[in-house]
Enzyme design. Structure first.
Site, mmCIF file in Angstrom:
data_model
loop_
_atom_site.group_PDB
_atom_site.id
_atom_site.type_symbol
_atom_site.label_atom_id
_atom_site.label_comp_id
_atom_site.label_asym_id
_atom_site.label_seq_id
_atom_site.Cartn_x
_atom_site.Cartn_y
_atom_site.Cartn_z
ATOM 1 N N ASN A 92 0.810 -1.236 0.000
ATOM 2 C CA ASN A 92 0.000 0.000 0.000
ATOM 3 C C ASN A 92 0.835 1.274 0.000
ATOM 4 O O ASN A 92 0.408 2.304 -0.502
ATOM 5 C CB ASN A 92 -0.900 -0.042 1.245
ATOM 6 N N TYR A 157 5.645 9.305 -9.686
ATOM 7 C CA TYR A 157 4.562 8.514 -9.072
ATOM 8 C C TYR A 157 3.800 7.747 -10.157
ATOM 9 O O TYR A 157 3.553 6.547 -10.018
ATOM 10 C CB TYR A 157 3.649 9.475 -8.316
ATOM 11 N N SER A 158 3.445 8.432 -11.241
ATOM 12 C CA SER A 158 2.676 7.773 -12.306
ATOM 13 C C SER A 158 3.489 6.658 -12.964
ATOM 14 O O SER A 158 2.950 5.588 -13.286
ATOM 15 C CB SER A 158 2.249 8.784 -13.368
ATOM 16 N N ALA A 160 5.826 4.927 -11.515
ATOM 17 C CA ALA A 160 5.889 3.817 -10.551
ATOM 18 C C ALA A 160 4.592 3.009 -10.597
ATOM 19 O O ALA A 160 4.621 1.767 -10.565
ATOM 20 C CB ALA A 160 6.132 4.359 -9.148
HETATM 21 N N1 LIG Z 1 -5.699 8.779 -1.701
HETATM 22 C C1 LIG Z 1 -5.943 8.686 -3.003
HETATM 23 O O1 LIG Z 1 -6.722 9.454 -3.565
HETATM 24 C C2 LIG Z 1 -5.259 7.605 -3.832
HETATM 25 C C3 LIG Z 1 -5.586 7.524 -5.187
HETATM 26 C C4 LIG Z 1 -4.976 6.548 -5.971
HETATM 27 C C5 LIG Z 1 -4.084 5.665 -5.402
HETATM 28 N N2 LIG Z 1 -3.800 5.748 -4.083
HETATM 29 C C6 LIG Z 1 -2.832 4.787 -3.550
HETATM 30 O O2 LIG Z 1 -3.342 4.173 -2.383
HETATM 31 C C7 LIG Z 1 -2.273 3.910 -1.474
HETATM 32 C C8 LIG Z 1 -2.544 4.581 -0.152
HETATM 33 O O3 LIG Z 1 -2.694 5.966 -0.380
HETATM 34 P P1 LIG Z 1 -3.056 7.008 0.768
HETATM 35 O O4 LIG Z 1 -3.732 8.134 0.083
HETATM 36 O O5 LIG Z 1 -3.714 6.334 1.902
HETATM 37 O O6 LIG Z 1 -1.588 7.504 1.212
HETATM 38 P P2 LIG Z 1 -1.173 8.369 2.473
HETATM 39 O O7 LIG Z 1 -0.056 9.246 2.019
HETATM 40 O O8 LIG Z 1 -2.361 9.011 3.103
HETATM 41 O O9 LIG Z 1 -0.615 7.267 3.480
HETATM 42 C C9 LIG Z 1 0.582 6.610 3.191
HETATM 43 C C10 LIG Z 1 1.110 5.956 4.449
HETATM 44 O O10 LIG Z 1 2.414 5.458 4.142
HETATM 45 C C11 LIG Z 1 3.331 5.899 5.127
HETATM 46 N N3 LIG Z 1 4.659 6.044 4.540
HETATM 47 C C12 LIG Z 1 5.075 6.982 3.642
HETATM 48 N N4 LIG Z 1 6.377 6.782 3.351
HETATM 49 C C13 LIG Z 1 6.781 5.699 4.058
HETATM 50 C C14 LIG Z 1 8.020 5.003 4.179
HETATM 51 N N5 LIG Z 1 9.114 5.396 3.503
HETATM 52 N N6 LIG Z 1 8.077 3.932 4.978
HETATM 53 C C15 LIG Z 1 6.976 3.519 5.671
HETATM 54 N N7 LIG Z 1 5.782 4.143 5.619
HETATM 55 C C16 LIG Z 1 5.686 5.217 4.827
HETATM 56 C C17 LIG Z 1 2.775 7.218 5.630
HETATM 57 O O11 LIG Z 1 3.261 7.523 6.934
HETATM 58 C C18 LIG Z 1 1.263 6.947 5.608
HETATM 59 O O12 LIG Z 1 0.826 6.335 6.811
HETATM 60 C C19 LIG Z 1 -1.008 4.410 -2.165
HETATM 61 O O13 LIG Z 1 -0.389 3.368 -2.849
HETATM 62 C C20 LIG Z 1 -1.539 5.439 -3.129
HETATM 63 O O14 LIG Z 1 -0.667 5.653 -4.213
HETATM 64 C C21 LIG Z 1 -4.352 6.715 -3.291
#
Ligand SMILES: NC(=O)c1ccc[n+]([C@@H]2O[C@H](COP(=O)([O-])OP(=O)(O)OC[C@H]3O[C@@H](n4cnc5c(N)ncnc54)[C@H](O)[C@@H]3O)[C@@H](O)[C@H]2O)c1
Length: 250
Positions: A92, A157-158, A160
């Site tokens: 995630n 990001y895109s 990746a």
């Molecule tokens: N929120 C959206 O709209 C959205 C849309 C498309 C895809 N996503 C994908 O869903 C997933 C979750 O997204 P989100 O919005 O909940 O992200 P977020 O940024 O809210 O949460 C990410 C979590 O990862 C942790 N983190 C960041 N870097 C880290 C590291 N180096 N080591 C350990 N932990 C680390 C952060 O502390 C946080 O708890 C991601 O893969 C994101 O790309 C999210």
């Protein structure tokens, strides 16, 4: 509304990266609610400890920077030693910091892939022998509709996320004979605390609303419910796919 319970997820060991906040925290809660044994890692120690504290003894949390491959591998192996072999992996973690394409230095590019791509491969290869020896497993790799749309301010990001889609297909083929399924899960714009704080303004949300078929907000729990299905035996013949949960944006 009423949502499914998956008896196959009960007592299963689930490992989640970036589980302390946002969608990751919804994954932790959702699998816990299914009776799974949940292990998660995050950089945010305070939020991780707080969440683990609400879940009780069956939850396992460790502070870990997933860009450190050794630390991520050790966390997965230690979680498995404590809870049993990991048979569900939710990759995630990500960092969607915006940066103009022309301003991405080689160092910033590498740093972006180090958090948005590398941990997915490292965690998958670490759980592979456990899943193989357990007779199978399910890996869910968080991608994004940005892999399909390619917004200009998110080049690393895109890229990746596009790579995660391809990697999911490749690993699905490689490990299918071991009954290990690998799928990508692509959310649209999900209403998380970080999105609300940084980018999801009322104006931006109004624009988004014009582009989607379903006008309700996509919540972290909506993504978690798709992950439960992909992790459960109910999706047993589904692998190498990209499941899109985007309210009809793409
Ligand atoms: N929120 C959206 O709209 C959205 C849309 C498309 C895809 N996503 C994908 O869903 C997933 C979750 O997204 P989100 O919005 O909940 O992200 P977020 O940024 O809210 O949460 C990410 C979590 O990862 C942790 N983190 C960041 N870097 C880290 C590291 N180096 N080591 C350990 N932990 C680390 C952060 O502390 C946080 O708890 C991601 O893969 C994101 O790309 C999210």
């Amino acid at each position: 509304m009423a949502f499914a319970t998956y008896s196959s997820l009960k007592d299963r060991t689930v490992f989640i990266t970036g589980g302390a906040s946002g969608i990751g925290a919804a994954f932790v809660q959702a699998f816990h609610d299914q009776g799974s044994k949940v292990a998660f890692v995050d950089l945010d120690e305070a939020a991780g400890q707080a969440l683990a504290g609400t879940l009780g003894a069956s939850a396992w949390f460790r502070h870990c920077d997933v860009t450190e491959a050794d630390a991520l591998q050790a966390a997965i192996r230690d979680a498995a030693a404590a809870l049993g072999p990991v048979t569900v992996l939710i990759n995630n973690v990500a960092n969607d910091t915006r940066q103009a394409a022309a301003e991405v230095t080689p160092e910033a590019w590498r740093k972006g892939l180090a958090v948005n791509l590398d941990p997915t491969f490292i965690a998958a290869t670490t759980v592979y022998p456990m899943m193989r020896d357990a007779g199978g497993g399910s890996i869910v790799n968080l991608s994004s509709i940005n892999a399909l749309l390619g917004p200009g301010e998110l080049p690393t990001y895109s890229a990746a996320k596009g790579a995660i889609n391809s990697l999911s297909k490749s690993l699905a083929r490689a490990w299918g004979p071991d009954r290990i399924r690998v799928n990508a899960l692509s959310p649209g714009w999900v209403v998380t605390p970080r999105q609300l704080e940084l980018w999801l303004t009322p104006e931006a949300e109004a624009e988004w609303s014009k582009l989607v078929a379903l006008k309700d907000r996509i919540m972290p729990e909506d993504i978690a419910r798709a992950a439960l299905f992909l992790a459960s035996d109910d999706s047993r013949m589904m692998t190498g796919q990209n499941m899109v949960v985007d309210a009809g944006r793409t």
